[in-house]
Design a protein around this motif. Structure first.
Motif, PDB file in Angstrom:
ATOM      1  N   LEU A 145       0.825  -1.201   0.000  1.00 13.83           N
ATOM      2  CA  LEU A 145       0.000   0.000   0.000  1.00 13.83           C
ATOM      3  C   LEU A 145       0.865   1.259   0.000  1.00 13.83           C
ATOM      4  O   LEU A 145       0.548   2.240  -0.691  1.00 13.83           O
ATOM      5  N   SER A 146       1.964   1.250   0.733  1.00  9.33           N
ATOM      6  CA  SER A 146       2.827   2.434   0.797  1.00  9.33           C
ATOM      7  C   SER A 146       3.508   2.718  -0.523  1.00  9.33           C
ATOM      8  O   SER A 146       3.729   3.881  -0.877  1.00  9.33           O
ATOM      9  N   SER A 147       3.861   1.657  -1.259  1.00 12.93           N
ATOM     10  CA  SER A 147       4.614   1.833  -2.498  1.00 12.93           C
ATOM     11  C   SER A 147       3.724   1.956  -3.726  1.00 12.93           C
ATOM     12  O   SER A 147       4.180   2.426  -4.770  1.00 12.93           O
ATOM     13  N   THR A 148       2.473   1.550  -3.622  1.00 14.28           N
ATOM     14  CA  THR A 148       1.588   1.525  -4.787  1.00 14.28           C
ATOM     15  C   THR A 148       0.611   2.695  -4.809  1.00 14.28           C
ATOM     16  O   THR A 148       0.397   3.321  -5.856  1.00 14.28           O
ATOM     17  N   ILE A 149       0.004   2.985  -3.682  1.00 13.23           N
ATOM     18  CA  ILE A 149      -1.016   4.032  -3.618  1.00 13.23           C
ATOM     19  C   ILE A 149      -0.370   5.329  -3.142  1.00 13.23           C
ATOM     20  O   ILE A 149       0.132   5.392  -2.019  1.00 13.23           O
ATOM     21  N   PRO A 150      -0.331   6.368  -3.963  1.00 12.22           N
ATOM     22  CA  PRO A 150       0.331   7.625  -3.568  1.00 12.22           C
ATOM     23  C   PRO A 150      -0.446   8.360  -2.486  1.00 12.22           C
ATOM     24  O   PRO A 150      -1.671   8.236  -2.367  1.00 12.22           O
ATOM     25  N   GLU A 151       0.291   9.138  -1.705  1.00  8.16           N
ATOM     26  CA  GLU A 151      -0.323   9.915  -0.625  1.00  8.16           C
ATOM     27  C   GLU A 151      -1.276  10.969  -1.179  1.00  8.16           C
ATOM     28  O   GLU A 151      -2.273  11.324  -0.540  1.00  8.16           O
ATOM     29  N   SER A 152      -0.991  11.472  -2.379  1.00  2.16           N
ATOM     30  CA  SER A 152      -1.862  12.485  -2.974  1.00  2.16           C
ATOM     31  C   SER A 152      -3.268  11.954  -3.243  1.00  2.16           C
ATOM     32  O   SER A 152      -4.245  12.707  -3.232  1.00  2.16           O
ATOM     33  N   LEU A 153      -3.395  10.649  -3.470  1.00  3.92           N
ATOM     34  CA  LEU A 153      -4.700  10.057  -3.697  1.00  3.92           C
ATOM     35  C   LEU A 153      -5.541  10.097  -2.423  1.00  3.92           C
ATOM     36  O   LEU A 153      -6.746  10.364  -2.471  1.00  3.92           O
ATOM     37  N   TYR A 154      -4.890   9.843  -1.295  1.00  5.80           N
ATOM     38  CA  TYR A 154      -5.597   9.966  -0.022  1.00  5.80           C
ATOM     39  C   TYR A 154      -6.030  11.411   0.225  1.00  5.80           C
ATOM     40  O   TYR A 154      -7.159  11.667   0.662  1.00  5.80           O
ATOM     41  N   GLU A 155      -5.124  12.349  -0.050  1.00  7.05           N
ATOM     42  CA  GLU A 155      -5.444  13.760   0.192  1.00  7.05           C
ATOM     43  C   GLU A 155      -6.602  14.223  -0.688  1.00  7.05           C
ATOM     44  O   GLU A 155      -7.485  14.954  -0.227  1.00  7.05           O
ATOM     45  N   ALA A 156      -6.627  13.799  -1.940  1.00  5.91           N
ATOM     46  CA  ALA A 156      -7.720  14.176  -2.824  1.00  5.91           C
ATOM     47  C   ALA A 156      -9.041  13.592  -2.343  1.00  5.91           C
ATOM     48  O   ALA A 156     -10.100  14.250  -2.414  1.00  5.91           O
ATOM     49  N   ALA A 157      -9.005  12.381  -1.833  1.00  2.00           N
ATOM     50  CA  ALA A 157     -10.235  11.767  -1.323  1.00  2.00           C
ATOM     51  C   ALA A 157     -10.735  12.484  -0.077  1.00  2.00           C
ATOM     52  O   ALA A 157     -11.941  12.700   0.092  1.00  2.00           O
ATOM     53  N   PHE A 158      -9.803  12.887   0.787  1.00  2.00           N
ATOM     54  CA  PHE A 158     -10.200  13.630   1.986  1.00  2.00           C
ATOM     55  C   PHE A 158     -10.803  14.981   1.623  1.00  2.00           C
ATOM     56  O   PHE A 158     -11.765  15.441   2.247  1.00  2.00           O
ATOM     57  N   LEU A 159     -10.240  15.648   0.612  1.00  2.00           N
ATOM     58  CA  LEU A 159     -10.789  16.938   0.181  1.00  2.00           C
ATOM     59  C   LEU A 159     -12.199  16.798  -0.389  1.00  2.00           C
ATOM     60  O   LEU A 159     -13.012  17.728  -0.295  1.00  2.00           O
ATOM     61  N   ASP A 160     -12.489  15.628  -0.973  1.00  2.00           N
ATOM     62  CA  ASP A 160     -13.829  15.382  -1.502  1.00  2.00           C
ATOM     63  C   ASP A 160     -14.808  14.940  -0.419  1.00  2.00           C
ATOM     64  O   ASP A 160     -15.976  14.664  -0.723  1.00  2.00           O
ATOM     65  N   GLY A 161     -14.337  14.866   0.821  1.00  5.57           N
ATOM     66  CA  GLY A 161     -15.215  14.508   1.931  1.00  5.57           C
ATOM     67  C   GLY A 161     -15.336  13.031   2.206  1.00  5.57           C
ATOM     68  O   GLY A 161     -16.242  12.611   2.934  1.00  5.57           O
ATOM     69  N   ALA A 162     -14.427  12.220   1.673  1.00  4.94           N
ATOM     70  CA  ALA A 162     -14.495  10.773   1.896  1.00  4.94           C
ATOM     71  C   ALA A 162     -13.938  10.425   3.275  1.00  4.94           C
ATOM     72  O   ALA A 162     -12.966  11.024   3.742  1.00  4.94           O
ATOM     73  N   SER A 163     -14.544   9.455   3.917  1.00  7.43           N
ATOM     74  CA  SER A 163     -14.054   8.962   5.199  1.00  7.43           C
ATOM     75  C   SER A 163     -13.020   7.862   4.967  1.00  7.43           C
ATOM     76  O   SER A 163     -12.822   7.395   3.845  1.00  7.43           O
ATOM     77  N   HIS A 164     -12.372   7.444   6.052  1.00  2.00           N
ATOM     78  CA  HIS A 164     -11.381   6.378   5.924  1.00  2.00           C
ATOM     79  C   HIS A 164     -12.035   5.084   5.431  1.00  2.00           C
ATOM     80  O   HIS A 164     -11.430   4.347   4.638  1.00  2.00           O
TER      81      HIS A 164
END
Length: 308
Positions: free
Chosen positions: A178-197
């Protein structure tokens, strides 16, 4: 034509070398291929030998004349297994235990690996260290036995499922993936769209983690399918004994005690033929699963292990 080309000074194209795209074969390549072949044969030939014995006649097996090809082909040993019903019941029970073990293990592993893969989580190194600590130290067999007794897990199906359903090594592999495949920016974009964990985990992380999920699921399933030591320690009821435990009793014991089938079902085959048929009966189901996850298995192993 070639004379005219030379006279007007047009450069000729060099002749193509037919060996240009062929990689040079070295002696070391043959040595490596030979070693891999030997290692492969050490795994394949015993399996073929057991398979040949399981479908050969009793006289051919007793005379030690069966090697890689069956002699006097028959299915009496498999008929005895299905006629008795004990091993078929144990097969279904073991499949159920393996499915529960794999599903619960993957749920716990995913829920542990996901937060530890997020760099913004405070104290994630400490929690990772605590989980890794359990890989090197354990309480021992006697304290575990007393613990399972006090929890009411002794001589139940759940003693084969719950204690070992979480593997720290598998969690570390998934966290690295997960650390090497999914970029941190993808998490940040999801949080900005209001997505929960929970939404991020279900809609982003899991769809992108099919290779590692298939890989670890195979690890959990094979590990549970082949295990029998815990059943030997904690299970006393015969109906709760997994297939591998019954198989170990048949292989390790000798004489008539080696056959756990009833006399009516076992009278057509000798113990050695029945042992071979039981080994194949217990091995084929887990082998049949591998082709369906092979693509994801190779991809998940390479990404999770190399990049991590």
């Amino acid at each position: 034509m070639s004379t005219v080309v030379k006279q007007i000074g047009i450069p000729q194209e060099p002749k193509q070398n037919i060996w240009k795209g062929v990689k040079r074969v070295r002696v070391s390549d043959f040595v490596i291929a030979f070693i891999i072949l030997l290692l492969s044969l050490t795994c394949i030939l015993p399996f073929i030998h057991v398979a040949a014995k399981s479908v050969s006649s009793n006289n051919a097996v007793l005379s030690k004349s069966v090697y890689l090809f069956p002699k006097d082909f028959n299915l009496d040993a498999y008929a005895a297994i299905f006629k008795d019903g004990q091993l078929t019941y144990s097969m279904g029970y073991t499949v159920l235990v393996t499915l529960l073990f794999t599903v619960i293990g993957m749920v716990i592993t995913t829920l542990a690996a996901y937060p530890l893969s997020i760099r913004s989580l405070k104290g994630r190194s400490f929690f990772a260290f605590i989980i890794m600590f359990t890989m090197y130290f354990s309480a021992g067999l006697i304290p575990e036995y007393l613990l399972y007794m006090s929890l009411g897990l002794h001589d139940t199906m759940w003693v084969l499922v719950l204690p070992l359903c979480f593997a720290p090594y598998n969690m570390l592999i998934m966290r690295s993936f997960l650390s090497s495949t999914i970029p941190e920016s993808l998490y940040e974009a999801a949080f900005l769209d209001g997505a929960s964990h929970f939404q991020i985990l279900c809609r982003i992380v899991l769809p992108l983690s099919k290779p590692i999920i298939a890989t670890l699921s195979l690890f959990y399933a094979v590990g549970r399918w082949n295990a029998y030591a815990d059943a030997q320690y904690y299970i006393t009821t015969k109906a709760l004994q997994p297939l591998q435990y019954l198989l170990s009793n048949m292989v390790l014991n000798s004489g008539s005690d080696a056959i756990s089938l009833s006399e009516g079902a076992a009278q057509q085959s000798t113990p050695e033929v029945l042992q071979a048929a039981t080994i194949m009966f217990a091995t084929l189901p887990i082998i049949m699963v591998y082709p369906f996850v092979q693509k994801y298995f190779v991809q998940g192993t390479m990404i999770g292990a190399v990049k991590g």
